[in-house]
Design a protein around this motif. Structure first.
Motif, short mmCIF file in Angstrom:
data_model
loop_
_atom_site.label_atom_id
_atom_site.label_comp_id
_atom_site.label_asym_id
_atom_site.label_seq_id
_atom_site.Cartn_x
_atom_site.Cartn_y
_atom_site.Cartn_z
N ILE A 166 0.86 -1.19 0.00
CA ILE A 166 0.00 0.00 0.00
C ILE A 166 0.89 1.23 0.00
O ILE A 166 1.87 1.31 0.74
CB ILE A 166 -0.94 0.02 1.23
CG1 ILE A 166 -1.88 -1.17 1.20
CG2 ILE A 166 -1.74 1.32 1.27
CD1 ILE A 166 -2.84 -1.20 0.03
N ARG A 167 0.54 2.20 -0.84
CA ARG A 167 1.29 3.45 -0.88
C ARG A 167 0.52 4.51 -0.12
O ARG A 167 -0.68 4.69 -0.31
CB ARG A 167 1.49 3.90 -2.33
CG ARG A 167 2.27 5.21 -2.46
CD ARG A 167 2.43 5.60 -3.92
NE ARG A 167 3.17 6.85 -4.07
CZ ARG A 167 3.41 7.45 -5.23
NH1 ARG A 167 2.97 6.91 -6.35
NH2 ARG A 167 4.09 8.59 -5.28
N MET A 168 1.22 5.23 0.76
CA MET A 168 0.66 6.34 1.52
C MET A 168 1.26 7.63 0.97
O MET A 168 2.48 7.75 0.81
CB MET A 168 0.96 6.20 3.01
CG MET A 168 0.46 4.91 3.62
SD MET A 168 0.83 4.78 5.39
CE MET A 168 -0.28 6.03 6.06
N ARG A 169 0.39 8.61 0.70
CA ARG A 169 0.85 9.86 0.11
C ARG A 169 0.27 11.02 0.90
O ARG A 169 -0.88 10.98 1.32
CB ARG A 169 0.42 9.94 -1.34
CG ARG A 169 1.12 11.01 -2.14
CD ARG A 169 0.93 10.79 -3.63
NE ARG A 169 -0.48 10.80 -4.00
CZ ARG A 169 -0.95 10.33 -5.13
NH1 ARG A 169 -0.13 9.77 -5.99
NH2 ARG A 169 -2.23 10.40 -5.40
N GLY A 170 1.09 12.06 1.08
CA GLY A 170 0.65 13.24 1.80
C GLY A 170 0.96 13.22 3.27
O GLY A 170 0.33 13.96 4.04
N LEU A 171 1.91 12.38 3.70
CA LEU A 171 2.26 12.33 5.12
C LEU A 171 2.91 13.64 5.57
O LEU A 171 3.64 14.28 4.80
CB LEU A 171 3.23 11.18 5.38
CG LEU A 171 2.70 9.76 5.21
CD1 LEU A 171 3.85 8.76 5.24
CD2 LEU A 171 1.70 9.43 6.31
N ARG A 208 -3.12 16.77 8.22
CA ARG A 208 -3.20 16.49 6.80
C ARG A 208 -4.00 15.22 6.56
O ARG A 208 -3.95 14.28 7.37
CB ARG A 208 -1.80 16.34 6.19
CG ARG A 208 -0.88 17.51 6.45
CD ARG A 208 0.39 17.41 5.65
NE ARG A 208 0.15 17.47 4.22
CZ ARG A 208 1.12 17.49 3.30
NH1 ARG A 208 2.37 17.45 3.67
NH2 ARG A 208 0.82 17.54 2.02
N TYR A 209 -4.74 15.19 5.45
CA TYR A 209 -5.41 13.94 5.10
C TYR A 209 -4.45 13.09 4.28
O TYR A 209 -3.64 13.59 3.50
CB TYR A 209 -6.72 14.19 4.33
CG TYR A 209 -6.58 14.70 2.93
CD1 TYR A 209 -6.38 13.82 1.86
CD2 TYR A 209 -6.67 16.05 2.64
CE1 TYR A 209 -6.27 14.28 0.56
CE2 TYR A 209 -6.56 16.53 1.34
CZ TYR A 209 -6.36 15.63 0.30
OH TYR A 209 -6.24 16.08 -0.98
N ILE A 210 -4.54 11.78 4.46
CA ILE A 210 -3.59 10.85 3.86
C ILE A 210 -4.29 10.06 2.77
O ILE A 210 -5.39 9.54 2.97
CB ILE A 210 -3.01 9.88 4.92
CG1 ILE A 210 -2.53 10.66 6.14
CG2 ILE A 210 -1.90 9.04 4.32
CD1 ILE A 210 -1.46 11.69 5.83
N GLU A 211 -3.65 9.97 1.61
CA GLU A 211 -4.17 9.17 0.50
C GLU A 211 -3.51 7.79 0.54
O GLU A 211 -2.29 7.68 0.74
CB GLU A 211 -3.87 9.84 -0.84
CG GLU A 211 -4.54 11.20 -1.00
CD GLU A 211 -4.14 11.87 -2.29
OE1 GLU A 211 -5.01 12.09 -3.14
OE2 GLU A 211 -2.94 12.16 -2.46
#
Length: 732
Positions: free
Chosen positions: A355-360, A424-427
């Motif tokens: 799983i990729r997490m973006r916007g951390l 921040r919201y995380i994608e």
């Protein structure tokens, strides 16, 4: 509903007929007790194009062959009800079937259940328990049954994951026969001189009976063929890393285009269901912003599987059709190959869901991420299952990859998409091993603007002014391929290149300094801009159509300064804090530089490499350099001339020059020369809203040389006053 299932019992003495035809048959069963000879047809193409048009299966014919007792079971023929009952003309002509007749049949899942029951019954009568399918080629299993079952969301039994290709087995038994690609049931029968007449039997029945006769011929004493090496279909796609040193055969790679942006490697593997993809063979392509661009490179286990994949060109994934083209091993390694030991260790765990997490947040720690995911989706190995993506200097990018041991945990994690961590919201997205490599390669690669070498000489062209007025003498190109360069744009415009102002091509880059797909071109007049927009709008460039709009210099500047140009008008650049970014480039006008004679010898061949010269009109100026070639080693000052987001500078460049040219420039003229090493510093990783005031505050207590700085970049009076007296803030 009436069951449409036809059985053809063996005629009296038929079994003895096979024994008389092949009296000395060596019956050897190595893989299974029996073969089930299977033949099928779809509502569309047949023969070599079976399954290439995505048409549904409408017919199955089969018969059991006992390899020990040389007996055959009952021959069965079953019609299959399709969701789309329309039949192609060739199908109706060859098969004799009609939509009305198919309307009384059972759907595919029911027919396959009946198939399993009838085969088990025949095996029981023959005293056998196991079997392997045998088909005419690979298309029925790989291109028809598996893709259709996948689309209709039901599972095939294990027996459909292993089968014998009669054409390959026949060629092994009779090497002097035609090649496997050219084999057909009829050609094999003619090679063996089997006296069979296709017109005497129903469609499908003749094919199965002839295939059975061919099998008995192969098992005869003269050939003694043994069925030992069946074809296999992979149950699922296996993930894994790929090294850049690995050899990848170009005959095994394809490029899939038009994928939904949220597609994962498992979705792509499902699209190619029935074909064997190599381990870690799905590489999702990313655009300049690090987001998926709807393309993927897929590596198969063999060239034969790749060729079958090419037959799925324009097949559908949901409501979208996917284009499939040939690709090369070099392209695959460029996307999927990696050299980082950290990545290799992270991906060394087998069969993990990524799983990729973006916007951390940049301050997020491993504990923060584990706490965000929670106990309902435990990370494999705890902290070892986390991989933070960083810049070469160690700064976080806001991206991370997470490993989960099973699909359930991954689905629980995906439910947290756009939940808040910190402020921040995380994608969260499904990812692949190839995407991990690609993202790490992107961020760990050499910066777009490398450190300035020495010695260098500033080459300042004549002071061409970037337009700022409301006259619509510019054009905007939108939707350019990300690989397009200045040469491609000039070739795209054709004869209109003669109407471009010198240094009038402006490539727009994004905040990472990569092409954004936009470009602006200054034309000599509004009429010329109008003609270019009319002539070139939606013209193709590298398989993509490019939109061309007429615009003004003011609109161009808004976009170059970070604003957006929409149908509703102009949106100003994002600038929350006061800064010295001027409203137009005219504030940074440069004076013409005097290039000494010796240095001039290196222009444009050495200092400004020449580009391809397109066919220009008779009025086109001679030897006009629009922009250096893309391959040139060019060093630009992005910050002073082109505020965030950066764009391609077209007025100032620093290019390596021979020492003699530097010496001549230093002694013969007053052309400003670059300061000695150590006099300049480069800052990376600045927040996008940083202004000059913050930069000066950052260097408070250090002495800087405004004279040297002014020698390189001509500042207006207001900007000069701030540099010399930083406590007096001026808002432009």
């Amino acid at each position: 509903m009436q069951e449409v299932l036809t059985t053809f019992p063996i005629r009296p003495g038929e079994r003895n007929h096979w024994e008389q035809l092949f009296p000395s048959v060596v019956m050897t069963a190595s893989h299974s007790d029996s073969l089930v000879v299977l033949f099928g047809a779809t509502a569309g193409a047949y023969g070599a194009k079976l399954g290439s048009d995505e048409r549904e299966l409408i017919l199955l014919v089969w018969q059991v062959v006992d390899l020990h007792s040389k007996k055959v079971g009952t021959l069965h023929k079953s019609l299959v009800k399709a969701d789309n009952p329309e039949l192609s003309d060739p199908c109706q002509e060859v098969s004799g079937l009609t939509p009305e007749g198919l309307s009384k049949a059972e759907p595919l899942d029911r027919v396959l259940q009946q198939f399993s029951q009838l085969v088990s019954s025949d095996l029981k009568l023959l005293g056998r328990s196991s079997y392997t399918l045998c088909t005419d080629g690979q298309l029925l299993i790989r291109q028809v049954l598996h893709p259709e079952a996948s689309k209709k969301n039901f599972l095939l039994s294990d027996y459909f994951y292993s089968f014998y290709d009669l054409r390959k087995e026949f060629h092994m038994c009779y090497p002097n026969s035609a090649t496997v690609r050219d084999q057909t049931i009829k050609s094999m029968a003619e090679f063996l001189s089997l006296g069979t007449d296709e017109t005497e039997e129903d469609f499908g029945v003749w094919q199965v009976k002839t295939m059975v006769a061919i099998i008995f011929s192969m098992l005869s004493e003269t050939c003694s063929h043994i069925f030992t090496d069946p074809e296999t279909v992979k149950y699922k796609y296996e993930t894994g890393p790929c090294s850049k040193s690995e050899a990848v055969d170009s005959e095994t790679v394809i490029r899939a285009r038009g994928l939904p942006w949220q597609s994962s490697d498992q979705d792509i593997a499902r699209f190619f269901k029935g074909l064997n993809i190599a381990k870690g063979g799905v590489a999702l392509c990313l655009n300049a912003q690090g987001r998926r661009n709807g393309e993927a490179l897929v590596r198969f286990v063999s060239a034969e599987q790749r060729d079958l994949a090419l037959e799925r060109h324009k097949h559908h994934m949901g409501s979208r059709y996917i284009e499939v083209y040939k690709a090369t091993g070099e392209e695959f390694l460029k996307i999927a190959g990696g050299t980082s030991n950290e990545v290799a260790q992270f991906l060394s765990k087998e069969n993990q869901v990524i799983i990729r997490m973006r916007g951390l947040p940049f301050t997020a720690t491993q504990e923060d991420v584990l706490g965000f995911l929670g106990p309902e989706c435990p990370v494999t190995g705890g902290k070892e299952g986390l991989l933070f993506v960083k810049y070469p200097d160690g700064r976080p990018t806001g991206d991370a990859f997470v490993l989960f041991s099973c699909e359930e945990y991954a689905q629980n994690a995906l439910k947290k998409h756009k939940e808040i961590l910190g402020k921040r919201y995380i994608e969260l997205f499904r990812s692949t091993a190839a995407e991990v490599q690609q993202v790490l390669n992107r961020y760990m690669s050499t910066p777009l603007i490398p450190t300035l070498p020495t010695p260098i000489i500033p080459v300042i062209p004549p002071p061409y002014t970037i337009a700022t007025g409301s006259i619509r003498d510019c054009v905007r190109l939108r939707g350019l391929p990300y690989t397009a360069g200045i040469d491609d744009i000039l070739e795209f415009m054709g004869d209109a290149t003669g109407d471009i102002k010198p240094h009038g091509v402006h490539m727009v880059l994004n905040q990472q300094g990569r092409p954004s797909g936009d470009a602006f071109i200054q034309m000599k007049s509004a009429d010329k801009a109008f003609l270019v927009a009319q002539k070139c709008h939606k013209k193709m460039m590298k398989d993509r159509y490019v939109e061309v709009f007429q615009c003004s210099g003011e609109e161009m500047n808004f976009v170059l300064m970070g604003g957006t140009l929409n149908r509703s008008g102009l949106s100003p650049p994002p600038c929350k804090l006061p800064c010295l970014s001027p409203p137009a480039y005219a504030a940074f006008q440069t004076a013409a530089a005097v290039i000494p004679a010796e240095a001039a010898l290196y222009q444009p061949q050495a200092l400004l490499p020449t580009t391809r010269t397109p066919q220009a009109s008779a009025t086109a100026p001679q030897a006009v350099t629009y922009y250096p070639a893309q391959a040139a080693q060019l060093y630009m000052n992005y910050t002073a001339y082109y505020p965030s987001p950066p764009v391609s500078p077209t007025t100032v460049g620093y290019i390596t020059a021979p020492p003699a040219a530097v010496a001549a420039a230093a002694t013969a003229t007053h052309t400003p020369i670059m300061p000695q090493p150590g006099a300049l510093v480069r800052m990376q990783g600045l927040p996008y809203n940083t202004g000059m005031k913050e930069i000066l505050s950052f260097f408070q207590g250090y002495q800087y040389a405004p004279d040297d700085y002014n020698g390189l970049i001509q500042l207006n009076d207001q900007a000069r006053s701030v540099l010399q007296a930083p406590k007096e803030w001026v808002c432009l």
